[in-house]
Motif scaffolding. Structure first.
Motif, PDB file in Angstrom:
ATOM      1  N   ILE A 112      42.251  73.210  34.741  1.00  0.00           N
ATOM      2  CA  ILE A 112      41.733  74.579  34.650  1.00  0.00           C
ATOM      3  C   ILE A 112      42.852  75.568  34.349  1.00  0.00           C
ATOM      4  O   ILE A 112      42.745  76.368  33.413  1.00  0.00           O
ATOM      5  CB  ILE A 112      40.988  74.960  35.948  1.00  0.00           C
ATOM      6  N   MET A 113      43.917  75.555  35.101  1.00  0.00           N
ATOM      7  CA  MET A 113      44.997  76.525  34.874  1.00  0.00           C
ATOM      8  C   MET A 113      45.750  76.283  33.563  1.00  0.00           C
ATOM      9  O   MET A 113      46.055  77.235  32.862  1.00  0.00           O
ATOM     10  CB  MET A 113      45.963  76.546  36.062  1.00  0.00           C
ATOM     11  N   PRO A 114      46.084  75.055  33.191  1.00  0.00           N
ATOM     12  CA  PRO A 114      46.699  74.878  31.878  1.00  0.00           C
ATOM     13  C   PRO A 114      45.801  75.340  30.740  1.00  0.00           C
ATOM     14  O   PRO A 114      46.283  75.832  29.717  1.00  0.00           O
ATOM     15  CB  PRO A 114      46.967  73.378  31.793  1.00  0.00           C
ATOM     16  N   SER A 115      44.487  75.202  30.901  1.00  0.00           N
ATOM     17  CA  SER A 115      43.591  75.644  29.835  1.00  0.00           C
ATOM     18  C   SER A 115      43.586  77.160  29.672  1.00  0.00           C
ATOM     19  O   SER A 115      43.191  77.668  28.623  1.00  0.00           O
ATOM     20  CB  SER A 115      42.179  75.133  30.097  1.00  0.00           C
ATOM     21  N   VAL A 116      44.041  77.884  30.672  1.00  0.00           N
ATOM     22  CA  VAL A 116      44.185  79.337  30.541  1.00  0.00           C
ATOM     23  C   VAL A 116      45.304  79.671  29.558  1.00  0.00           C
ATOM     24  O   VAL A 116      45.214  80.645  28.810  1.00  0.00           O
ATOM     25  CB  VAL A 116      44.454  79.980  31.918  1.00  0.00           C
ATOM     26  N   PHE A 117      46.342  78.850  29.539  1.00  0.00           N
ATOM     27  CA  PHE A 117      47.498  79.111  28.674  1.00  0.00           C
ATOM     28  C   PHE A 117      47.315  78.593  27.251  1.00  0.00           C
ATOM     29  O   PHE A 117      48.040  78.996  26.357  1.00  0.00           O
ATOM     30  CB  PHE A 117      48.763  78.487  29.278  1.00  0.00           C
ATOM     31  N   ILE A 118      46.381  77.684  27.038  1.00  0.00           N
ATOM     32  CA  ILE A 118      46.191  77.089  25.708  1.00  0.00           C
ATOM     33  C   ILE A 118      45.893  78.132  24.631  1.00  0.00           C
ATOM     34  O   ILE A 118      46.501  78.088  23.556  1.00  0.00           O
ATOM     35  CB  ILE A 118      45.133  75.974  25.763  1.00  0.00           C
ATOM     36  N   PRO A 119      44.988  79.108  24.851  1.00  0.00           N
ATOM     37  CA  PRO A 119      44.768  80.115  23.797  1.00  0.00           C
ATOM     38  C   PRO A 119      46.021  80.932  23.464  1.00  0.00           C
ATOM     39  O   PRO A 119      46.258  81.250  22.298  1.00  0.00           O
ATOM     40  CB  PRO A 119      43.682  81.016  24.374  1.00  0.00           C
ATOM     41  N   PHE A 120      46.825  81.234  24.475  1.00  0.00           N
ATOM     42  CA  PHE A 120      48.057  81.974  24.209  1.00  0.00           C
ATOM     43  C   PHE A 120      49.029  81.134  23.381  1.00  0.00           C
ATOM     44  O   PHE A 120      49.687  81.650  22.473  1.00  0.00           O
ATOM     45  CB  PHE A 120      48.730  82.399  25.521  1.00  0.00           C
ATOM     46  N   PHE A 121      49.112  79.841  23.687  1.00  0.00           N
ATOM     47  CA  PHE A 121      49.995  78.973  22.908  1.00  0.00           C
ATOM     48  C   PHE A 121      49.498  78.817  21.474  1.00  0.00           C
ATOM     49  O   PHE A 121      50.308  78.749  20.547  1.00  0.00           O
ATOM     50  CB  PHE A 121      50.130  77.607  23.574  1.00  0.00           C
ATOM     51  N   TRP A 122      48.181  78.764  21.274  1.00  0.00           N
ATOM     52  CA  TRP A 122      47.653  78.718  19.908  1.00  0.00           C
ATOM     53  C   TRP A 122      48.038  79.991  19.148  1.00  0.00           C
ATOM     54  O   TRP A 122      48.391  79.933  17.969  1.00  0.00           O
ATOM     55  CB  TRP A 122      46.144  78.570  19.910  1.00  0.00           C
ATOM     56  N   LEU A 123      47.955  81.116  19.839  1.00  0.00           N
ATOM     57  CA  LEU A 123      48.345  82.380  19.227  1.00  0.00           C
ATOM     58  C   LEU A 123      49.825  82.390  18.871  1.00  0.00           C
ATOM     59  O   LEU A 123      50.215  82.823  17.787  1.00  0.00           O
ATOM     60  CB  LEU A 123      48.022  83.541  20.170  1.00  0.00           C
TER      61      LEU A 123
END
Length: 76
Positions: free
Chosen positions: A62-73
């Motif tokens: 759950i918490m790593p998935s919060v950062f995934i959109p930022f890393f894609w950006l």
């Protein structure tokens, strides 16, 4: 008045910290906050180190998935 408020905040914080330290019996990983970025980075960039907790399924995604959109950006 301001000092009186700070004293109450201090005592409340101390009691809350002692309660958590003595009453919680769940698993605690001290480095868990830093290791949330590594799985998200591996998903987005395709490389990185994964600790055993992620490979064996002990941690939630759950918490790593919060950062995934930022890393894609950032990747763009």
């Amino acid at each position: 008045m301001y000092r009186h408020f700070l004293v109450w905040v201090f005592w409340f914080a101390l009691v809350a910290r002692l309660a958590v330290a003595t009453l919680r019996f769940d698993m605690h990983w001290p480095d868990e906050h830093f290791q949330m970025l590594e799985p998200a980075s591996k998903v987005v960039f395709g490389y990185g180190l994964m600790s055993w907790e992620w490979l064996d399924g002990f941690r939630s995604w759950i918490m790593p998935s919060v950062f995934i959109p930022f890393f894609w950006l950032f990747k763009i």
